[in-house]
Design an enzyme around this catalytic site. Structure first.
Site: not given
Length: 151
Positions: A17, A41, A90, A127
């Site tokens: 990030h 979440k 990515r 993450s």
């Protein structure tokens, strides 16, 4: 003013990030790092911790602002007068997922998505990997900026 929103949950902020944000600085007059709030979440870090991690990491960069938002990212872009969404890629799976979102966003608004490829040195970091390393008492400090520390 060229303003971009860099949306995410940032649970936590990773070196990936950080790399995308840093490389976006010359491209935009302002980057708003927007932490999305999803009540469904379960996060490892509180909203306040995530916001602090990002603010501390970019404390000397006046072009970076950190906010939180709920709802559709395109609606938040309109609210903040941002013409762009900044996203990092990515791998091919990220591309396919992000492409679908970008097409949807373009059909809902005039917001343009700008993709930056992650640096090879950070392309493996996510993450979820960082959270797994933390849960298992591994050395997560190699994967995150100095501002991200577990208490």
């Amino acid at each position: 003013m060229k303003r971009a929103i860099f949306p995410g949950s940032f649970d936590p902020l990773t070196l990936g990030h950080h790399d995308i944000i840093t490389r976006g600085i010359p491209l935009f007059d302002e980057i708003i790092v927007a932490i999305g709030i999803n009540a469904d979440k379960k996060y490892m870090f509180s909203l306040e911790e995530r916001k602090k991690f990002i603010e501390e990491a970019f404390k000397d960069e006046p072009k970076i602002k950190v906010t939180t938002y709920k709802g559709l990212t395109v609606d938040y872009c309109k609210e903040m007068n941002a013409e762009f969404i900044l996203r990092g890629l990515r791998n091919p799976a990220d591309f396919e997922f992000e492409k679908a979102i970008a097409h949807t966003n373009r059909s809902l608004s005039e917001i343009e998505t700008v993709f930056l490829l992650t640096a090879s040195r950070t392309s493996y970091i996510s993450s979820s990997i960082v959270r797994d390393v933390i849960r298992n008492n591994g050395d997560y400090t190699l994967l995150v900026p100095d501002s991200v520390r577990v208490k």
